[in-house]
Design an enzyme around this catalytic site. Structure first.
Site, PDB file in Angstrom:
ATOM      1  N   GLY A 120       0.805  -1.214   0.000  1.00 10.57           N
ATOM      2  CA  GLY A 120       0.000   0.000   0.000  1.00 10.57           C
ATOM      3  C   GLY A 120       0.838   1.263   0.000  1.00 10.57           C
ATOM      4  O   GLY A 120       0.476   2.264   0.613  1.00 10.57           O
ATOM      5  N   ASN A 122       1.408   3.419  -2.334  1.00  6.68           N
ATOM      6  CA  ASN A 122       1.111   4.417  -3.366  1.00  6.68           C
ATOM      7  C   ASN A 122       0.431   5.671  -2.819  1.00  6.68           C
ATOM      8  O   ASN A 122       0.269   6.660  -3.533  1.00  6.68           O
ATOM      9  CB  ASN A 122       0.226   3.806  -4.460  1.00  6.68           C
ATOM     10  CG  ASN A 122      -1.109   3.339  -3.920  1.00  6.68           C
ATOM     11  OD1 ASN A 122      -1.170   2.359  -3.189  1.00  6.68           O
ATOM     12  ND2 ASN A 122      -2.188   4.031  -4.271  1.00  6.68           N
ATOM     13  N   SER A 123       0.015   5.668  -1.532  1.00 11.61           N
ATOM     14  CA  SER A 123      -0.663   6.842  -0.984  1.00 11.61           C
ATOM     15  C   SER A 123      -0.481   6.893   0.530  1.00 11.61           C
ATOM     16  O   SER A 123      -0.029   5.925   1.151  1.00 11.61           O
ATOM     17  CB  SER A 123      -2.161   6.816  -1.322  1.00 11.61           C
ATOM     18  OG  SER A 123      -2.786   5.690  -0.708  1.00 11.61           O
ATOM     19  N   GLY A 124      -0.852   8.034   1.116  1.00 13.04           N
ATOM     20  CA  GLY A 124      -0.856   8.172   2.568  1.00 13.04           C
ATOM     21  C   GLY A 124       0.501   7.960   3.210  1.00 13.04           C
ATOM     22  O   GLY A 124       1.543   8.290   2.655  1.00 13.04           O
ATOM     23  N   ILE A 125       0.485   7.381   4.414  1.00  9.25           N
ATOM     24  CA  ILE A 125       1.746   7.192   5.126  1.00  9.25           C
ATOM     25  C   ILE A 125       2.618   6.140   4.451  1.00  9.25           C
ATOM     26  O   ILE A 125       3.834   6.160   4.590  1.00  9.25           O
ATOM     27  CB  ILE A 125       1.509   6.833   6.610  1.00  9.25           C
ATOM     28  CG1 ILE A 125       0.748   5.521   6.753  1.00  9.25           C
ATOM     29  CG2 ILE A 125       0.789   7.948   7.330  1.00  9.25           C
ATOM     30  CD1 ILE A 125       0.651   5.045   8.189  1.00  9.25           C
ATOM     31  N   GLY A 126       2.000   5.222   3.700  1.00  8.25           N
ATOM     32  CA  GLY A 126       2.791   4.251   2.955  1.00  8.25           C
ATOM     33  C   GLY A 126       3.643   4.935   1.908  1.00  8.25           C
ATOM     34  O   GLY A 126       4.827   4.596   1.725  1.00  8.25           O
ATOM     35  N   SER A 249      -3.160   0.129  14.897  1.00 15.43           N
ATOM     36  CA  SER A 249      -3.881   1.333  15.290  1.00 15.43           C
ATOM     37  C   SER A 249      -4.283   1.232  16.756  1.00 15.43           C
ATOM     38  O   SER A 249      -4.484   0.133  17.289  1.00 15.43           O
ATOM     39  CB  SER A 249      -5.133   1.521  14.428  1.00 15.43           C
ATOM     40  OG  SER A 249      -5.980   2.529  14.962  1.00 15.43           O
ATOM     41  N   TYR A 282     -12.686  -3.197  11.462  1.00 16.98           N
ATOM     42  CA  TYR A 282     -11.365  -2.559  11.398  1.00 16.98           C
ATOM     43  C   TYR A 282     -10.627  -2.722  12.726  1.00 16.98           C
ATOM     44  O   TYR A 282      -9.441  -3.076  12.754  1.00 16.98           O
ATOM     45  CB  TYR A 282     -11.531  -1.083  11.049  1.00 16.98           C
ATOM     46  CG  TYR A 282     -10.240  -0.302  11.011  1.00 16.98           C
ATOM     47  CD1 TYR A 282      -9.354  -0.441   9.940  1.00 16.98           C
ATOM     48  CD2 TYR A 282      -9.893   0.572  12.036  1.00 16.98           C
ATOM     49  CE1 TYR A 282      -8.168   0.280   9.888  1.00 16.98           C
ATOM     50  CE2 TYR A 282      -8.710   1.289  12.006  1.00 16.98           C
ATOM     51  CZ  TYR A 282      -7.855   1.139  10.928  1.00 16.98           C
ATOM     52  OH  TYR A 282      -6.667   1.844  10.890  1.00 16.98           O
TER      53      TYR A 282
END
Length: 404
Positions: A120, A122-126, A249, A282
């Site tokens: 993952g 490609n976006s965000g914190i990744g 989380s 989640y």
């Protein structure tokens, strides 16, 4: 007699040089030898800080380190940082916190000999995790479901630094078949694997089953990563010391996974549509992340592979909640008070590279500090039970594929 009173002045016939990673050594042209200690003072030194603006470290055709001054268009074997050497003393590890950025943790470090895999990414914190490592020389691989978005992320990083070694590969965690295919493709590259970041996740998704017949949040957040590590554990062991970082989380604290017999219950992890609540799914998946990391460390640490779980930070604004309009709206209101993506990636990066964590694992970190997870997340029997259930699930679905 030396013609200077300075103790740092080198005797005739000596030259000061530096290694690729900034350690100073001394060469005697008369005696044809090198040593780490200053020939007068006996002290060891290292270069302080990053290269000056406009400078870049390269290697010539003979394998020697050279320094290129792009501003003045000149090349030299002399490390410009040698003008600012510091004595080699034992320095206590720097303390980081919730305001620390990932790039701050990596400042001045060279990872050109490391291969890092991020799901993952490609976006965000990744993406910020991938970008931070790539800008420090690492060979970074983005394992993503959407290959076109991953390729775009690669392009953005390479636009920032044309020498960045970053590539995209297809890996859909919602498909155990795709995970196995990715692992085989990775092994075909004959690359080591020094750091594996299990980052990909989904949140507040509508109920749906994957092609493997499991609830998608559970499979994407946990079981897909479980299989990925299973398939690549031999590569990790050959690359030791290696580290796995599992992004979890704080929401793991608001749920449980056990049935009346104190065993991890699949009906809770992969519920029917009638029993499904997206936020609870989640939370349970994030609890799985910590238990998985704990058991993974117990099993692989004797082979030089450590694992830790992390919480990226409170009030993190990412696209992970895009499936639920209410959560998107609430996060939009809170956005001025949230952490940046760089700050969100810091704890992941810290656990991946901190020298003080070498050989240590089975822990949980928040804002670059070790903290205690929930009581159930600390329970070894729950960790073992989840591992056994996960093994059974992937084995059953593998047998189903073979039968077809």
């Amino acid at each position: 007699m030396d013609d200077t009173d300075s103790e740092d002045e080198l005797p005739p016939g000596w030259e000061e040089r530096s290694t690729k990673d900034g350690w100073v050594y001394y060469a005697s042209h008369d005696e044809m030898k090198t040593q780490w200690e200053h020939p007068k003072t006996g002290k060891k030194k290292r270069c302080a800080g990053d290269l000056p603006y406009g400078w870049e470290q390269e290697t010539d055709e003979k394998g020697q380190v050279i320094y290129v001054d792009h501003i003045n268009k000149r090349t030299t074997y002399f490390d410009p940082r040698q003008a600012f050497t510091v004595e080699d003393v034992v320095v206590k590890p720097k303390r980081y916190d919730g305001n620390t950025a990932a790039l701050e943790i990596l400042q001045g470090r060279d990872f050109s000999d490391k291969v890092i895999l991020i799901t993952g990414g490609n976006s965000g914190i990744g993406f910020e995790t991938a970008r931070s490592f790539a800008l420090h020389g690492a060979h970074v691989i983005l394992a993503c479901r959407n290959l076109s978005r991953a390729i775009k992320a690669v392009s953005l990083i390479q636009q920032e630094w044309h020498k960045a070694r970053v590539e995209a590969m297809m890996c859909d965690l919602a498909s155990l078949r795709s995970v196995r295919e990715f692992a085989e493709s990775y092994k075909a590259k004959k690359l080591p694997l020094h750091i594996l970041v299990c980052n990909a996740a989904v949140c507040t998704q509508p109920w749906r089953l994957t092609e493997d017949g499991l609830e998608s949040t559970f499979q994407i957040c946990h079981l897909g990563h479980f299989l990925l590590v299973q398939c690549l554990q031999d590569v990790l062991r050959r690359s030791a010391p290696a580290r796995v970082v599992v992004v979890s989380s704080e929401s793991h604290r608001f749920t449980d996974l056990l049935d009346s017999c104190a065993k991890v219950d699949l009906a809770l992890l992969s519920p029917t549509k009638k029993e499904y609540w997206s936020m609870l799914a989640y939370n349970r998946a994030k609890l799985c992340n910590i238990l998985f990391s704990k058991e993974l460390h117990r099993r692989l640490s004797p082979h030089g592979v450590t694992s830790n779980a992390v919480h990226p930070g409170n009030m993190m604004y990412t696209s992970i909640h895009r499936s639920w309009w209410l959560m998107t709206f609430l996060f939009s209101l809170a956005r001025p008070f949230t952490k940046s993506m760089q700050q969100g990636a810091a704890t992941t990066v810290y656990c991946a590279v901190a020298p003080e964590l070498e050989g240590l694992g089975g822990m949980y970190f928040n804002n670059c500090f070790r903290c205690l997870p929930s009581i159930q997340a600390q329970d070894q029997s729950s960790a073992s039970s989840l591992w056994e259930l996960s093994e059974r699930l992937v084995a059953e679905r593998s047998a189903g594929i073979q039968a077809l």
